[in-house]
Design a protein around this motif. Sequence first.
Motif, PDB file in Angstrom:
ATOM      1  N   TYR A  39       0.868  -1.182   0.000  1.00  0.00           N
ATOM      2  CA  TYR A  39       0.000   0.000   0.000  1.00  0.00           C
ATOM      3  C   TYR A  39       0.902   1.228   0.000  1.00  0.00           C
ATOM      4  O   TYR A  39       1.679   1.444   0.920  1.00  0.00           O
ATOM      5  CB  TYR A  39      -0.864  -0.018   1.249  1.00  0.00           C
ATOM      6  CG  TYR A  39      -2.111   0.840   1.210  1.00  0.00           C
ATOM      7  CD1 TYR A  39      -2.120   2.087   0.629  1.00  0.00           C
ATOM      8  CD2 TYR A  39      -3.284   0.393   1.789  1.00  0.00           C
ATOM      9  CE1 TYR A  39      -3.263   2.860   0.617  1.00  0.00           C
ATOM     10  CE2 TYR A  39      -4.442   1.159   1.786  1.00  0.00           C
ATOM     11  CZ  TYR A  39      -4.423   2.389   1.199  1.00  0.00           C
ATOM     12  OH  TYR A  39      -5.567   3.163   1.187  1.00  0.00           O
ATOM     13  N   THR A  40       0.817   2.024  -1.056  1.00  0.00           N
ATOM     14  CA  THR A  40       1.631   3.223  -1.196  1.00  0.00           C
ATOM     15  C   THR A  40       0.717   4.444  -1.257  1.00  0.00           C
ATOM     16  O   THR A  40      -0.309   4.409  -1.929  1.00  0.00           O
ATOM     17  CB  THR A  40       2.464   3.153  -2.507  1.00  0.00           C
ATOM     18  OG1 THR A  40       3.204   1.937  -2.520  1.00  0.00           O
ATOM     19  CG2 THR A  40       3.403   4.341  -2.619  1.00  0.00           C
ATOM     20  N   LYS A  52       2.063  14.920   9.186  1.00  0.00           N
ATOM     21  CA  LYS A  52       2.310  13.839  10.151  1.00  0.00           C
ATOM     22  C   LYS A  52       1.007  13.356  10.785  1.00  0.00           C
ATOM     23  O   LYS A  52       0.810  12.150  10.975  1.00  0.00           O
ATOM     24  CB  LYS A  52       3.299  14.289  11.224  1.00  0.00           C
ATOM     25  CG  LYS A  52       4.714  14.370  10.726  1.00  0.00           C
ATOM     26  CD  LYS A  52       5.675  14.691  11.836  1.00  0.00           C
ATOM     27  CE  LYS A  52       7.094  14.772  11.286  1.00  0.00           C
ATOM     28  NZ  LYS A  52       8.073  15.041  12.321  1.00  0.00           N
ATOM     29  N   LEU A  55      -1.034  11.412   8.052  1.00  0.00           N
ATOM     30  CA  LEU A  55      -0.410  10.113   7.783  1.00  0.00           C
ATOM     31  C   LEU A  55      -0.602   9.149   8.950  1.00  0.00           C
ATOM     32  O   LEU A  55      -0.832   7.954   8.745  1.00  0.00           O
ATOM     33  CB  LEU A  55       1.066  10.278   7.445  1.00  0.00           C
ATOM     34  CG  LEU A  55       1.359  10.854   6.068  1.00  0.00           C
ATOM     35  CD1 LEU A  55       2.850  11.144   5.909  1.00  0.00           C
ATOM     36  CD2 LEU A  55       0.883   9.914   4.974  1.00  0.00           C
ATOM     37  N   ALA A  56      -0.528   9.641  10.173  1.00  0.00           N
ATOM     38  CA  ALA A  56      -0.754   8.783  11.349  1.00  0.00           C
ATOM     39  C   ALA A  56      -2.187   8.254  11.356  1.00  0.00           C
ATOM     40  O   ALA A  56      -2.424   7.076  11.647  1.00  0.00           O
ATOM     41  CB  ALA A  56      -0.458   9.551  12.637  1.00  0.00           C
ATOM     42  N   LYS A  59      -2.508   5.622   8.552  1.00  0.00           N
ATOM     43  CA  LYS A  59      -1.835   4.379   8.937  1.00  0.00           C
ATOM     44  C   LYS A  59      -2.689   3.587   9.922  1.00  0.00           C
ATOM     45  O   LYS A  59      -2.859   2.374   9.775  1.00  0.00           O
ATOM     46  CB  LYS A  59      -0.466   4.692   9.559  1.00  0.00           C
ATOM     47  CG  LYS A  59       0.331   3.474   9.910  1.00  0.00           C
ATOM     48  CD  LYS A  59       1.697   3.852  10.451  1.00  0.00           C
ATOM     49  CE  LYS A  59       2.511   2.643  10.824  1.00  0.00           C
ATOM     50  NZ  LYS A  59       3.840   2.994  11.330  1.00  0.00           N
ATOM     51  N   SER A  60      -3.251   4.258  10.889  1.00  0.00           N
ATOM     52  CA  SER A  60      -4.107   3.602  11.874  1.00  0.00           C
ATOM     53  C   SER A  60      -5.340   2.993  11.218  1.00  0.00           C
ATOM     54  O   SER A  60      -5.704   1.846  11.489  1.00  0.00           O
ATOM     55  CB  SER A  60      -4.512   4.613  12.952  1.00  0.00           C
ATOM     56  OG  SER A  60      -5.384   4.022  13.870  1.00  0.00           O
ATOM     57  N   ILE A  62      -5.762   2.130   8.055  1.00  0.00           N
ATOM     58  CA  ILE A  62      -5.379   1.049   7.144  1.00  0.00           C
ATOM     59  C   ILE A  62      -5.061  -0.220   7.937  1.00  0.00           C
ATOM     60  O   ILE A  62      -5.502  -1.313   7.580  1.00  0.00           O
ATOM     61  CB  ILE A  62      -4.192   1.482   6.263  1.00  0.00           C
ATOM     62  CG1 ILE A  62      -4.653   2.569   5.283  1.00  0.00           C
ATOM     63  CG2 ILE A  62      -3.581   0.293   5.524  1.00  0.00           C
ATOM     64  CD1 ILE A  62      -3.525   3.324   4.625  1.00  0.00           C
ATOM     65  N   LYS A  63      -4.299  -0.086   9.033  1.00  0.00           N
ATOM     66  CA  LYS A  63      -3.969  -1.250   9.858  1.00  0.00           C
ATOM     67  C   LYS A  63      -5.237  -1.891  10.415  1.00  0.00           C
ATOM     68  O   LYS A  63      -5.376  -3.114  10.406  1.00  0.00           O
ATOM     69  CB  LYS A  63      -3.032  -0.840  10.998  1.00  0.00           C
ATOM     70  CG  LYS A  63      -1.613  -0.586  10.563  1.00  0.00           C
ATOM     71  CD  LYS A  63      -0.751  -0.109  11.700  1.00  0.00           C
ATOM     72  CE  LYS A  63      -0.261  -1.282  12.505  1.00  0.00           C
ATOM     73  NZ  LYS A  63       0.725  -0.893  13.528  1.00  0.00           N
TER      74      LYS A  63
END
Length: 73
Positions: A39-40, A52, A55-56, A59-60, A62-63
Amino acid sequence: MLEPNQRIEYQIVKNPLVKHHLGIIEFEAKDADKTLVTYTIELQVRAPFMSKLILAQLKSAIKLGFSKLAKTV
């Protein structure tokens, strides 16, 4: 762009915080029951200090999404 079983590409448009967001999800079969997912994300925000944080959050999310998906398979 969609390439079934290989690639999903998307953009986020009309977001007041984001100038450019391109997401690319690529799938590569490793075995009969295993797939590598890459995943890009390209991200350009309107206020540099927001990158930041955004993106954080991405990321959370997506996880969490992949974790839920793994439990259903």
